[in-house]
Write a protein that holds these residues in place. Structure first.
Motif, PDB file in Angstrom:
ATOM      1  N   GLY A 114      95.261  63.856  69.275  1.00  0.00           N
ATOM      2  CA  GLY A 114      94.711  64.317  70.642  1.00  0.00           C
ATOM      3  C   GLY A 114      94.850  65.522  71.049  1.00  0.00           C
ATOM      4  N   THR A 115      95.576  66.312  70.251  1.00  0.00           N
ATOM      5  CA  THR A 115      95.775  67.748  70.672  1.00  0.00           C
ATOM      6  C   THR A 115      94.631  68.689  70.182  1.00  0.00           C
ATOM      7  N   ALA A 116      94.018  69.714  70.762  1.00  0.00           N
ATOM      8  CA  ALA A 116      93.055  70.393  70.288  1.00  0.00           C
ATOM      9  C   ALA A 116      93.076  71.735  70.635  1.00  0.00           C
ATOM     10  N   LYS A 117      92.277  72.511  69.902  1.00  0.00           N
ATOM     11  CA  LYS A 117      92.283  73.788  70.086  1.00  0.00           C
ATOM     12  C   LYS A 117      90.565  74.524  69.906  1.00  0.00           C
ATOM     13  N   ASN A 118      90.156  75.523  70.410  1.00  0.00           N
ATOM     14  CA  ASN A 118      89.096  76.177  70.051  1.00  0.00           C
ATOM     15  C   ASN A 118      89.358  77.712  69.928  1.00  0.00           C
ATOM     16  N   THR A 119      88.791  78.276  68.638  1.00  0.00           N
ATOM     17  CA  THR A 119      88.865  79.626  68.318  1.00  0.00           C
ATOM     18  C   THR A 119      87.428  80.184  68.886  1.00  0.00           C
ATOM     19  N   TYR A 120      87.376  81.496  69.454  1.00  0.00           N
ATOM     20  CA  TYR A 120      86.227  82.260  69.964  1.00  0.00           C
ATOM     21  C   TYR A 120      86.229  83.490  69.087  1.00  0.00           C
ATOM     22  N   GLY A 121      85.531  83.557  68.043  1.00  0.00           N
ATOM     23  CA  GLY A 121      85.450  84.600  67.377  1.00  0.00           C
ATOM     24  C   GLY A 121      83.798  84.954  67.265  1.00  0.00           C
ATOM     25  N   GLY A 122      83.213  85.463  66.104  1.00  0.00           N
ATOM     26  CA  GLY A 122      81.926  85.573  65.877  1.00  0.00           C
ATOM     27  C   GLY A 122      81.069  84.270  66.168  1.00  0.00           C
ATOM     28  N   GLY A 123      81.676  83.074  65.524  1.00  0.00           N
ATOM     29  CA  GLY A 123      81.250  81.686  65.796  1.00  0.00           C
ATOM     30  C   GLY A 123      82.541  81.376  66.731  1.00  0.00           C
ATOM     31  N   SER A 124      82.562  79.942  66.984  1.00  0.00           N
ATOM     32  CA  SER A 124      83.357  79.201  67.696  1.00  0.00           C
ATOM     33  C   SER A 124      83.598  77.861  67.058  1.00  0.00           C
ATOM     34  N   PHE A 125      85.202  77.590  67.098  1.00  0.00           N
ATOM     35  CA  PHE A 125      85.281  76.490  66.271  1.00  0.00           C
ATOM     36  C   PHE A 125      86.324  75.327  66.865  1.00  0.00           C
ATOM     37  N   PHE A 126      85.933  74.330  67.144  1.00  0.00           N
ATOM     38  CA  PHE A 126      86.689  73.249  68.089  1.00  0.00           C
ATOM     39  C   PHE A 126      87.320  72.288  67.221  1.00  0.00           C
ATOM     40  N   LEU A 127      88.725  71.977  67.045  1.00  0.00           N
ATOM     41  CA  LEU A 127      89.222  70.998  66.253  1.00  0.00           C
ATOM     42  C   LEU A 127      90.146  70.065  67.134  1.00  0.00           C
ATOM     43  N   LEU A 128      89.992  68.993  66.921  1.00  0.00           N
ATOM     44  CA  LEU A 128      90.781  67.949  67.490  1.00  0.00           C
ATOM     45  C   LEU A 128      91.713  67.091  66.355  1.00  0.00           C
ATOM     46  N   ASN A 129      92.971  67.275  66.540  1.00  0.00           N
ATOM     47  CA  ASN A 129      93.790  66.530  65.549  1.00  0.00           C
ATOM     48  C   ASN A 129      93.717  64.933  65.794  1.00  0.00           C
ATOM     49  N   THR A 130      93.458  64.257  64.613  1.00  0.00           N
ATOM     50  CA  THR A 130      93.267  62.752  64.927  1.00  0.00           C
ATOM     51  C   THR A 130      94.042  62.013  63.867  1.00  0.00           C
ATOM     52  N   GLY A 131      95.213  62.662  63.537  1.00  0.00           N
ATOM     53  CA  GLY A 131      96.144  62.302  62.655  1.00  0.00           C
ATOM     54  C   GLY A 131      96.101  61.562  61.310  1.00  0.00           C
ATOM     55  N   SER A 132      96.423  60.517  61.279  1.00  0.00           N
ATOM     56  CA  SER A 132      96.261  59.685  59.839  1.00  0.00           C
ATOM     57  C   SER A 132      94.773  59.263  59.828  1.00  0.00           C
ATOM     58  N   ARG A 133      94.142  59.293  60.776  1.00  0.00           N
ATOM     59  CA  ARG A 133      92.836  58.539  60.889  1.00  0.00           C
ATOM     60  C   ARG A 133      91.706  59.602  60.570  1.00  0.00           C
ATOM     61  N   CYS A 134      90.778  59.353  59.560  1.00  0.00           N
ATOM     62  CA  CYS A 134      89.668  59.933  59.286  1.00  0.00           C
ATOM     63  C   CYS A 134      88.595  59.311  60.013  1.00  0.00           C
ATOM     64  N   LEU A 135      88.044  60.162  60.821  1.00  0.00           N
ATOM     65  CA  LEU A 135      86.933  59.464  61.728  1.00  0.00           C
ATOM     66  C   LEU A 135      85.790  60.057  61.464  1.00  0.00           C
ATOM     67  N   PRO A 136      84.791  59.449  60.821  1.00  0.00           N
ATOM     68  CA  PRO A 136      83.568  59.871  60.643  1.00  0.00           C
ATOM     69  C   PRO A 136      82.593  59.919  61.903  1.00  0.00           C
ATOM     70  N   SER A 137      81.877  61.006  62.253  1.00  0.00           N
ATOM     71  CA  SER A 137      81.337  61.210  63.213  1.00  0.00           C
ATOM     72  C   SER A 137      79.951  60.534  63.564  1.00  0.00           C
ATOM     73  N   ARG A 138      79.734  59.992  64.541  1.00  0.00           N
ATOM     74  CA  ARG A 138      78.377  59.730  65.135  1.00  0.00           C
ATOM     75  C   ARG A 138      77.667  60.501  65.795  1.00  0.00           C
ATOM     76  N   ASN A 139      78.405  61.621  66.015  1.00  0.00           N
ATOM     77  CA  ASN A 139      77.585  62.774  67.056  1.00  0.00           C
ATOM     78  C   ASN A 139      77.343  64.108  66.471  1.00  0.00           C
ATOM     79  N   GLY A 140      77.050  64.217  65.118  1.00  0.00           N
ATOM     80  CA  GLY A 140      76.921  65.941  64.574  1.00  0.00           C
ATOM     81  C   GLY A 140      78.052  66.351  64.372  1.00  0.00           C
ATOM     82  N   LEU A 141      79.244  66.102  64.340  1.00  0.00           N
ATOM     83  CA  LEU A 141      80.627  66.714  63.945  1.00  0.00           C
ATOM     84  C   LEU A 141      80.936  66.338  62.456  1.00  0.00           C
ATOM     85  N   ASN A 142      81.852  67.148  61.956  1.00  0.00           N
ATOM     86  CA  ASN A 142      82.378  66.932  60.915  1.00  0.00           C
ATOM     87  C   ASN A 142      83.849  66.351  60.778  1.00  0.00           C
TER      88      ASN A 142
END
Length: 498
Positions: free
Chosen positions: A259-287
């Motif tokens: 549930g903790t999250a970060k975003n990096t603002y560089g040339g691109g931008s990268f948002f990551l959410l920690n999902t713990g021990s669960r691998c959650l395949p995305s239904r909404n265009g995420l990886n």
């Protein structure tokens, strides 16, 4: 008692950094040096792997000198790197067979379309790697090199070539060719690593024609990988941490719990959410991705990758010449109170997460004769915040978690106006740490844990220190009105391909 330090090597896309941290995670020295980028054809992005190595070694030596420490005081080295960028080299000579193909390169687009047309392969990629098929990932880049470099296929099948993302390349060079390995976070970005079995996917390798002998050994992110060859630094130094740059930033921001999250603002931008021990395949265009492997456990994350963030400001500087420097964007944008209805969709490389539309191109919409430079600059900053909201909404839908706050880093995170806009557009607090080099810090933490400098993540959490907290300032109605305008602008850009 003699103090100990960690040397973090941060091999980015446009710069190599070397950072030295002490036992309290204070930054003692930082050296940066630019890297060359080659664009042999439109959409192609390549780099010289030998230059990446040479520049990284130079920055490391300079950082040690700047810190005024002895090499014997370096407890360990941690490596973090631009991910997906692909290097193939000859095991015997140690020389790359071609330039490295950059993560953002579109030169393998035809290969990904070929994969898409191969019956059942798209679903197998999705099921096994939880990735959206794109030229972004390493798999198509490996195939391109094997198919386009004369003799590469034959050498690979004879076991004479080695593949690696930039971490593997640096590890090979640091150890004098003794260690060919990567960590789980980088392996998960290739589209060839089975995310739940945590091993190279032999079926996928066979389907795309990549010999298994090409692939590095996959080890935990915090692990004794080996030692530097004596000629590199004049003595052997342990290498005990490797982690991809965005996962390193998540770790460096101490986002250790689900549930903790970060975003990096560089040339691109990268948002990551920690999902713990669960691998959650995305239904909404995420990886879904592996965040790290630590203490015998794998931690997963959901990631939204935005290709164009700070790049848009760079275009305003170099292309339109309405900025003298990227730092000017804040005070210029503050000269107006809003964008006066102007929206800027910076789809210079197509739209990435959550849209994944490589055909869409950039668009400025809502212009009038009253539009001023400040409106366009403010619209470019707002576009960064809106794109993060796109990913944020997709992540909330996929993960069904509440995100209490967003921790931020990267060059543009120092722009207070942008961070305030981000808090307003998301409706959650945005927290910026004192230490800006959180990616290098994440690699240092991984190395330091293996070296015994720090005991566990609880100890590391106590080292995170806040520089500023930006609280939401917009009403829900105003936030949604502005975001509806952004979505309308994106739909216009998607609908017009020129």
């Amino acid at each position: 008692m003699r103090r100990k330090y960690i040397l973090a090597l941060d091999s980015g896309t446009v710069k190599s950094r070397a950072a030295i941290f002490d036992e309290e995670a204070n930054l003692v020295a930082l050296v940066k040096k630019d890297l060359s980028i080659y664009r042999p054809q439109p959409g192609w992005v390549e780099q010289d792997a030998d230059e990446i190595w040479g520049v990284q070694l130079f920055t490391a030596e300079q950082a040690i000198q700047e810190a005024g420490i002895k090499k014997s005081e370096i407890a360990a080295i941690g490596i973090t790197n631009q991910r997906e960028t692909t290097v193939i080299w000859n095991r015997r000579t140690g020389r790359p067979i071609h330039h490295a193909i950059g993560w953002q390169s579109m030169q393998t687009k035809e290969i990904t379309e070929r994969f898409r047309a191969q019956e059942g392969l798209l679903e197998e990629f999705r099921q096994n790697t939880a990735m959206v098929l794109s030229p972004y990932f390493s798999v198509s880049k490996i195939c391109w090199l094997l198919e386009n470099v004369p003799g590469a296929r034959e050498l690979a099948e004879a076991g004479e070539l080695a593949f690696g993302t930039v971490d593997s390349w640096l590890l090979w060079k640091l150890t004098g060719g003794k260690v060919h390995a990567t960590d789980a976070s980088n392996a998960s970005r290739t589209m060839l690593y089975h995310l739940t079995r945590c091993e190279w996917d032999e079926t996928l390798l066979a389907h795309v024609g990549i010999p298994a002998s090409l692939m590095p050994e996959v080890l935990p992110s915090s692990h004794p990988y080996g030692t530097t060859a004596a000629p590199v630094f004049g003595r052997e130094i342990p290498i005990s941490g490797i982690i991809g740059n965005q996962q390193a930033d998540l770790f460096g921001q101490c986002c250790f719990t689900p549930g903790t999250a970060k975003n990096t603002y560089g040339g691109g931008s990268f948002f990551l959410l920690n999902t713990g021990s669960r691998c959650l395949p995305s239904r909404n265009g995420l990886n879904a991705t592996i965040a790290w492997a630590l203490d015998g456990k794998v931690t997963y994350a959901l990631e939204g990758s935005i290709f164009v963030a700070g790049v848009a400001l760079e275009w305003l500087r170099r292309g339109l010449k309405i900025l003298d420097s990227l730092e000017d964007s804040e005070w210029i944008a503050k000269r107006v109170t809003d964008t006066a209805g102007v929206y800027f969709v910076p789809a210079f490389r197509g739209l990435s997460a959550p849209y994944w539309d490589s055909e869409t191109r950039g668009m400025l919409i809502g212009l009038s004769e009253d539009t001023k430079r400040a409106h366009i600059v403010r619209a470019a900053l707002a576009a960064m915040a809106y794109q993060v909201r796109d990913v944020y909404e997709a992540i909330l839908s996929d993960a069904a978690m509440t995100i209490e706050e967003l921790r931020v880093s990267g060059g543009a995170s120092r722009n207070n106006l942008l961070m305030q806009l981000q808090a307003g557009i998301l409706g959650i607090p945005v927290r910026r740490p004192i230490e800006g080099e959180t990616t290098a810090l994440g690699a240092a933490y991984m190395a330091g844990l293996a070296a015994g400098l720090w005991q566990d993540t609880e100890e590391l959490s106590g080292l995170w220190r806040e520089d500023a907290c930006f609280m939401p300032h917009l009403s829900a109605a105003e936030r949604d009105r502005l975001y509806d305008g952004w979505q309308n602008a994106v739909s216009h850009a998607i609908g017009w391909h020129g």
